[in-house]
Design an enzyme around this catalytic site. Structure first.
Site, short mmCIF file in Angstrom:
data_model
loop_
_atom_site.label_atom_id
_atom_site.label_comp_id
_atom_site.label_asym_id
_atom_site.label_seq_id
_atom_site.Cartn_x
_atom_site.Cartn_y
_atom_site.Cartn_z
N LYS A 117 23.00 38.83 -4.59
CA LYS A 117 24.06 40.03 -3.43
C LYS A 117 25.11 40.61 -4.65
O LYS A 117 25.57 42.02 -3.64
CB LYS A 117 24.94 39.40 -2.96
CG LYS A 117 24.04 38.38 -2.22
CD LYS A 117 22.60 39.28 -1.67
CE LYS A 117 21.51 38.35 -0.73
NZ LYS A 117 19.94 38.89 -0.70
N GLY A 166 22.07 32.84 6.36
CA GLY A 166 23.06 32.70 6.82
C GLY A 166 23.84 31.23 6.35
O GLY A 166 25.13 30.17 6.63
N LYS A 238 18.29 35.41 12.65
CA LYS A 238 18.40 36.18 14.54
C LYS A 238 17.05 35.86 16.17
O LYS A 238 16.61 34.80 15.46
CB LYS A 238 17.90 37.54 13.89
CG LYS A 238 17.98 38.36 12.70
CD LYS A 238 17.41 39.59 12.22
CE LYS A 238 17.77 39.70 10.27
NZ LYS A 238 17.29 40.77 10.01
N GLU A 276 19.87 46.31 4.90
CA GLU A 276 20.50 46.12 5.95
C GLU A 276 22.40 46.46 5.72
O GLU A 276 22.69 46.24 4.84
CB GLU A 276 20.76 44.42 6.00
CG GLU A 276 19.21 44.14 6.32
CD GLU A 276 18.93 42.74 6.46
OE1 GLU A 276 20.46 41.43 6.92
OE2 GLU A 276 18.30 41.72 6.29
N ARG A 293 11.48 41.42 0.40
CA ARG A 293 10.67 41.00 1.26
C ARG A 293 9.83 41.58 2.02
O ARG A 293 10.52 42.27 3.32
CB ARG A 293 10.81 39.21 1.13
CG ARG A 293 12.03 39.03 1.99
CD ARG A 293 11.75 37.56 2.64
NE ARG A 293 13.45 37.44 3.18
CZ ARG A 293 13.27 37.57 3.68
NH1 ARG A 293 12.46 37.96 5.51
NH2 ARG A 293 14.62 37.08 4.70
N VAL A 296 10.79 38.75 9.02
CA VAL A 296 9.66 38.58 10.18
C VAL A 296 9.97 39.39 11.41
O VAL A 296 8.82 39.62 11.92
CB VAL A 296 10.93 37.19 10.44
CG1 VAL A 296 10.70 36.49 12.21
CG2 VAL A 296 11.32 36.04 9.49
#
Length: 500
Positions: A117, A166, A238, A276, A293, A296
């Site tokens: 990150k 998270g 989420k 994001e 990737r 979901v």
């Protein structure tokens, strides 16, 4: 290069989703399973299936050598990692390449660049994409953390340098909380990702979480497929997603899309990925991270664009060009996705593993059920609690909300607790209907999440009674205890299924 046989290195609904796309594309499929998943739906649906070890993920779905060995044994020429597990693991991508297997995902260099990150933040800085003020190096000590936090300004967020979901994330509202939060974040990051490195950034007050889907081929074309609103979260996980976002207009979508494509190009990205962002109250957006990737929540993008993302992943991995440019991408209508988890939202969201004794998915116009479950399936305690994803599409957001509420009312699961009642309460909430969303939404709504006697509870009660009645009526003709049951007989009848 055409992919002929593909191993799905995952489980649950995403494995089922990939198998379906392969079947439509004429690609043979290979499933893998742990001992806990011997009778899972993805195993029963695949052309072949191979055991890869015990129930713990570390001994099965995270065991690179076992996955590669299974692919070789099956004669597969490609591997799809799904999401989670090893999907963003550069070592796995390299192991596949070393074994002569096509990895359906980005190249290892891009996985490394965006999987770290801090490195990803440096790419955002270099490409002049706005990002939340914070550090560009791991925090080395408590003293350094205190100094940096004062410079950035409280509240701050501590985040793991690797991984996501998270894990290793802590909100720090003041200096008195910093030392304990730093220890907890490092410990959780080390346990989850094998790396205790954390960094610090300013916490944006109640932002929207908005992400941009990108596709990039190996021929230099990068396009974005618009945004997804992912602000409805619990502990950074989420629950509900939608596309488009009620907080984004065409002009903002274009700017965020350009920024996302710029980051993907800078990282040398190929395949499907998601950039994001956080969106503040003044509609300023800030780079958060890139997920290397399939997400979901990818179905909502598919519903509004008409583009099959898994099919595109397979085409790109086979070396095909996208065949379209940004001007060719269009959006129509509104899509919402609810994640149906085996959890009890009225008892602290605790997992609810067990056998599904009754199941009636929602159907009807423009309703999609992406599921890894069936009646008689036992939800294992070893993995993520996601059972299914319920997706609806309509011409506009109000109609999509009403369709989702109708579908949630129809969706019946007996035998385990699910998040369906809580999802219905959230979707029907006045603030959700009005599009007043933020990552703190659930904190405001949570006090209202109590059991109630609405139509959702009534339908569930009726379904439970009917399921019990049906089982009693079938007592005289029930299969022997070691038989699979009618629903499993149908699924397991596919030729070529092997379970060593």
């Amino acid at each position: 290069m055409k992919i002929k046989k593909l191993l799905v290195a995952n489980r649950g609904e995403i494995a089922v989703r990939v198998i379906r796309a392969c079947r439509e594309g004429g690609i043979a499929t290979v499933a893998v399973f742990s001992e806990a998943d011997r009778e899972a739906l993805h195993v029963l649906m695949a052309d072949e299936a191979y055991s890869i070890g015990a129930a713990p993920a570390a001994e099965s779905y995270l065991a690179i050598d076992k996955l590669v060995a299974a692919a070789r044994r099956a004669g597969a020429d490609a591997v799809h990692p799904g999401y989670g597990f090893l999907a963003e693991n550069a070592r796995f991508a390299e192991a596949c390449a070393d074994a002569g297997l096509t990895f359906v995902g980005p190249p290892p260099a891009a996985l490394r660049a965006m999987g770290d990150k801090i490195a990803a933040r440096k790419i955002a800085r270099d490409t002049k994409v706005p990002m939340v003020p914070g550090t560009l190096e791991p925090i080395s000590s408590d003293d350094e953390a205190r100094t940096l936090a004062r410079e950035v300004g409280y509240p701050v967020m501590l985040k793991a340098a690797r991984g996501g979901g998270g894990k290793g994330m802590r909100l720090v509202r003041g200096e008195s909380e910093l030392a304990d939060a730093l220890r907890a974040a490092r410990s959780e990051a080390g346990a989850a990702f094998g790396d205790t490195s954390v960094y610090l950034e300013r916490a944006v007050s109640e932002p929207r979480h908005v992400e941009i889907q990108v596709l990039a081929d190996a021929h230099g074309t990068v396009v974005h497929l618009g945004e997804r609103e992912c602000s409805i979260q619990r502990r950074h996980q989420k629950l509900i997603e939608e596309s488009p976002s009620p907080g984004v207009d065409a002009e903002l979508r274009a700017r965020m899309g350009v920024a996302a494509c710029r980051i993907a190009r800078a990282a040398g990205y190929v395949n499907a990925g998601t950039v994001e962002f956080l969106l503040d109250a003044d509609r300023n957006f800030y780079f958060l991270e890139m997920n290397t990737r399939l997400q979901v929540e990818h179905p909502v993008t598919e519903m509004v664009t008409g583009i099959d993302l898994v099919r595109e992943q397979l085409r790109i991995a086979a070396g095909e060009p996208l065949g379209y440019a940004q001007r060719d991408v269009s959006w129509r209508g509104w899509a919402i996705e609810c994640r149906i988890n085996a959890e009890d939202p009225f008892r602290g969201w605790i997992p609810s593993p067990g056998t599904i004794t009754g199941l009636r998915p929602a159907t009807g116009p423009w309703v999609r059920d992406d599921s890894g479950a069936y009646e008689g399936y036992t939800v294992p305690r070893w993995y993520d609690t996601l059972v299914a994803k319920l997706i609806v599409w309509a011409d506009d957001r109000p109609a999509a909300i009403e369709r989702m509420l109708r579908a949630l009312a129809e969706y019946t699961v007996v035998g385990v607790r699910t998040t369906i009642p809580a999802l219905a309460r959230i979707v029907g909430h006045p603030d959700f209907r009005a599009g007043r969303l933020s990552t703190a939404f659930l904190e405001h709504v949570l006090p209202d999440l109590r059991p109630h006697d609405s139509r959702f509870a009534t339908i569930a009660t009726i379904a439970a009674v009917l399921a019990e009645h049906e089982r009693a009526a079938q007592t005289d003709v029930a299969p022997a205890a070691d038989d699979a049951g009618p629903s499993r007989w149908r699924l397991a009848a596919r030729p070529g299924w092997t379970a060593p």
